[in-house]
Design a protein around this motif. Structure first.
Motif, PDB file in Angstrom:
ATOM      1  N   TRP A 161      39.304   5.209 -10.014  1.00  0.00           N
ATOM      2  CA  TRP A 161      38.259   4.355 -10.061  1.00  0.00           C
ATOM      3  C   TRP A 161      37.547   4.716 -11.432  1.00  0.00           C
ATOM      4  CZ3 TRP A 161      34.170   7.681  -9.248  1.00  0.00           C
ATOM      5  CH2 TRP A 161      34.552   8.935  -8.469  1.00  0.00           C
ATOM      6  N   GLU A 162      36.519   3.997 -11.821  1.00  0.00           N
ATOM      7  CA  GLU A 162      35.844   4.103 -13.082  1.00  0.00           C
ATOM      8  C   GLU A 162      36.605   3.276 -14.204  1.00  0.00           C
ATOM      9  OE1 GLU A 162      32.807   4.828 -13.741  1.00  0.00           O
ATOM     10  OE2 GLU A 162      32.191   5.547 -11.807  1.00  0.00           O
ATOM     11  N   SER A 163      36.137   2.106 -14.413  1.00  0.00           N
ATOM     12  CA  SER A 163      36.854   1.105 -15.297  1.00  0.00           C
ATOM     13  C   SER A 163      37.299   1.640 -16.578  1.00  0.00           C
ATOM     14  CB  SER A 163      35.867  -0.316 -15.710  1.00  0.00           C
ATOM     15  OG  SER A 163      34.881   0.106 -16.205  1.00  0.00           O
ATOM     16  N   ASN A 164      36.603   2.540 -17.224  1.00  0.00           N
ATOM     17  CA  ASN A 164      36.993   3.088 -18.428  1.00  0.00           C
ATOM     18  C   ASN A 164      37.866   4.097 -18.283  1.00  0.00           C
ATOM     19  OD1 ASN A 164      35.180   1.436 -19.752  1.00  0.00           O
ATOM     20  ND2 ASN A 164      33.618   3.138 -20.644  1.00  0.00           N
ATOM     21  N   THR A 165      38.141   4.651 -17.412  1.00  0.00           N
ATOM     22  CA  THR A 165      38.995   5.680 -17.153  1.00  0.00           C
ATOM     23  C   THR A 165      40.221   5.183 -16.695  1.00  0.00           C
ATOM     24  OG1 THR A 165      37.436   7.394 -16.155  1.00  0.00           O
ATOM     25  CG2 THR A 165      39.705   7.661 -15.566  1.00  0.00           C
ATOM     26  N   ILE A 166      40.241   4.129 -15.895  1.00  0.00           N
ATOM     27  CA  ILE A 166      41.472   3.352 -15.741  1.00  0.00           C
ATOM     28  C   ILE A 166      41.949   2.673 -16.903  1.00  0.00           C
ATOM     29  CG2 ILE A 166      42.240   1.279 -14.502  1.00  0.00           C
ATOM     30  CD1 ILE A 166      40.176   1.530 -12.347  1.00  0.00           C
ATOM     31  N   VAL A 216      33.935  -1.715  -7.547  1.00  0.00           N
ATOM     32  CA  VAL A 216      35.172  -2.262  -8.069  1.00  0.00           C
ATOM     33  C   VAL A 216      34.960  -2.057  -9.623  1.00  0.00           C
ATOM     34  CG1 VAL A 216      35.777  -3.768  -6.295  1.00  0.00           C
ATOM     35  CG2 VAL A 216      34.365  -4.494  -8.338  1.00  0.00           C
ATOM     36  N   PRO A 217      36.064  -1.856 -10.492  1.00  0.00           N
ATOM     37  CA  PRO A 217      37.492  -1.898  -9.939  1.00  0.00           C
ATOM     38  C   PRO A 217      38.201  -0.490  -9.521  1.00  0.00           C
ATOM     39  CG  PRO A 217      37.725  -1.558 -12.413  1.00  0.00           C
ATOM     40  CD  PRO A 217      36.169  -1.555 -11.683  1.00  0.00           C
ATOM     41  N   VAL A 218      39.120  -0.694  -8.445  1.00  0.00           N
ATOM     42  CA  VAL A 218      40.168   0.697  -8.260  1.00  0.00           C
ATOM     43  C   VAL A 218      41.409  -0.017  -8.500  1.00  0.00           C
ATOM     44  CG1 VAL A 218      41.014   1.822  -6.266  1.00  0.00           C
ATOM     45  CG2 VAL A 218      38.421   1.153  -6.396  1.00  0.00           C
ATOM     46  N   LEU A 219      42.022   1.033  -8.954  1.00  0.00           N
ATOM     47  CA  LEU A 219      43.709   0.824  -9.602  1.00  0.00           C
ATOM     48  C   LEU A 219      44.490   1.835  -8.665  1.00  0.00           C
ATOM     49  CD1 LEU A 219      45.685  -0.042 -11.457  1.00  0.00           C
ATOM     50  CD2 LEU A 219      45.446   2.355 -12.308  1.00  0.00           C
ATOM     51  N   ARG A 272      37.457  -6.877 -15.422  1.00  0.00           N
ATOM     52  CA  ARG A 272      37.894  -7.806 -16.593  1.00  0.00           C
ATOM     53  C   ARG A 272      38.513  -6.731 -17.621  1.00  0.00           C
ATOM     54  NH1 ARG A 272      33.675 -11.563 -18.303  1.00  0.00           N
ATOM     55  NH2 ARG A 272      32.479 -11.084 -16.450  1.00  0.00           N
ATOM     56  N   LYS A 273      37.590  -5.714 -17.872  1.00  0.00           N
ATOM     57  CA  LYS A 273      38.225  -4.728 -18.723  1.00  0.00           C
ATOM     58  C   LYS A 273      39.705  -4.388 -18.373  1.00  0.00           C
ATOM     59  CE  LYS A 273      33.754  -2.050 -19.108  1.00  0.00           C
ATOM     60  NZ  LYS A 273      33.340  -0.630 -18.597  1.00  0.00           N
ATOM     61  N   VAL A 274      39.658  -4.060 -17.107  1.00  0.00           N
ATOM     62  CA  VAL A 274      41.110  -3.401 -16.774  1.00  0.00           C
ATOM     63  C   VAL A 274      42.368  -4.534 -16.960  1.00  0.00           C
ATOM     64  CG1 VAL A 274      42.298  -2.665 -14.919  1.00  0.00           C
ATOM     65  CG2 VAL A 274      39.985  -1.768 -15.169  1.00  0.00           C
ATOM     66  N   ILE A 277      45.186  -4.044  -8.599  1.00  0.00           N
ATOM     67  CA  ILE A 277      43.729  -3.823  -8.960  1.00  0.00           C
ATOM     68  C   ILE A 277      42.994  -4.380  -7.922  1.00  0.00           C
ATOM     69  CG2 ILE A 277      42.117  -4.341 -10.684  1.00  0.00           C
ATOM     70  CD1 ILE A 277      44.665  -4.648 -12.587  1.00  0.00           C
ATOM     71  N   LEU A 278      42.191  -3.558  -7.133  1.00  0.00           N
ATOM     72  CA  LEU A 278      41.045  -3.983  -6.319  1.00  0.00           C
ATOM     73  C   LEU A 278      39.891  -4.213  -7.028  1.00  0.00           C
ATOM     74  CD1 LEU A 278      43.334  -2.063  -4.760  1.00  0.00           C
ATOM     75  CD2 LEU A 278      41.545  -1.538  -3.253  1.00  0.00           C
ATOM     76  N   GLY A 279      39.315  -5.736  -6.877  1.00  0.00           N
ATOM     77  CA  GLY A 279      38.220  -6.233  -7.472  1.00  0.00           C
ATOM     78  C   GLY A 279      38.294  -7.703  -7.496  1.00  0.00           C
ATOM     79  N   LYS A 280      37.500  -8.275  -8.616  1.00  0.00           N
ATOM     80  CA  LYS A 280      37.243  -9.747  -8.552  1.00  0.00           C
ATOM     81  C   LYS A 280      36.889 -10.074 -10.204  1.00  0.00           C
ATOM     82  CE  LYS A 280      32.258  -9.536  -7.648  1.00  0.00           C
ATOM     83  NZ  LYS A 280      31.227 -10.213  -6.864  1.00  0.00           N
TER      84      LYS A 280
END
Length: 206
Positions: A64-69, A53-56, A14-16, A4-7
């Protein structure tokens, strides 16, 4: 292993991470984002042209897109509690996830960015308008929770609650005038029993 690419200070990251925790998935976090590692570089833009971010990364798969991930991860694991298999029940969950992204998030952005992130892009009128709109959206959620008496889509905690819980916490922690919303307050208390809540829903910053 998932990457997971992000912070962790990012609400969308944090959702992911919370979804991974609920699914008992193994992952590694690769630090990217404002103040950590600038995503506006070719290496990152090749993964997400929006520089967000994020990217999975899941093997050769990039999303990408947190809800989609989050939806992908739940479907990947075949979990029918967080995201029901029944078409209508699933649509109800996704309806509230989309509402979070398209209605609730735009309402809070000016107030949050000005009061918490200290952005100078928004003035006092922007903050006042945002506070009014944000409380209005939260009244909608309060009405829904009053009807269900439990979680957003009924008795069971679902993916809709993962994404909305983070936004509700952001509303509670941002220094604005909060309307009194009893069903939302009860919802926050119920969320405390969910695994991963303490780690990802209340990490110290809104």
């Amino acid at each position: 292993m998932l990457t997971i690419l992000g912070k962790e200070t990012s609400i969308n990251v944090r959702k992911v991470l919370w979804t991974c925790r609920l699914l008992d998935l193994r992952w590694q976090l690769e630090p990217w984002g404002s103040g950590v590692r600038d995503p506006n570089v070719p290496e990152f833009l090749a993964l997400n042209p929006n520089a967000q971010v994020p990217v999975l990364r899941d093997g050769d798969t990039v999303l990408w897109e947190s809800n989609t991930i989050c939806r992908y991860l739940v479907a990947r694991q075949g979990d029918s509690t967080l995201l029901p298999a029944d078409p209508l029940r699933r649509a109800r969950v996704e309806q509230w996830m989309d509402w979070q992204a398209t209605e609730l998030n735009p309402a809070w952005r000016p107030a949050f960015m000005a009061l918490v992130r200290h952005s100078d892009r928004f003035d006092a009128n922007d903050v006042a308008d945002s506070t009014r709109d944000w409380n209005g959206k939260m009244r909608i959620l309060d009405g829904r929770l009053t009807r269900t008496g439990a979680f957003v889509c009924g008795d069971d905690f679902t993916l809709a609650d993962v994404v909305l819980a983070l936004s509700v916490h952001r509303w509670r922690m941002t220094p604005i005038a909060h309307e009194r919303l009893p069903a939302v307050e009860g919802y926050l208390r119920r969320l405390e029993s969910i695994p991963g809540h303490a780690e990802y829903c209340r990490p110290g910053t809104p």
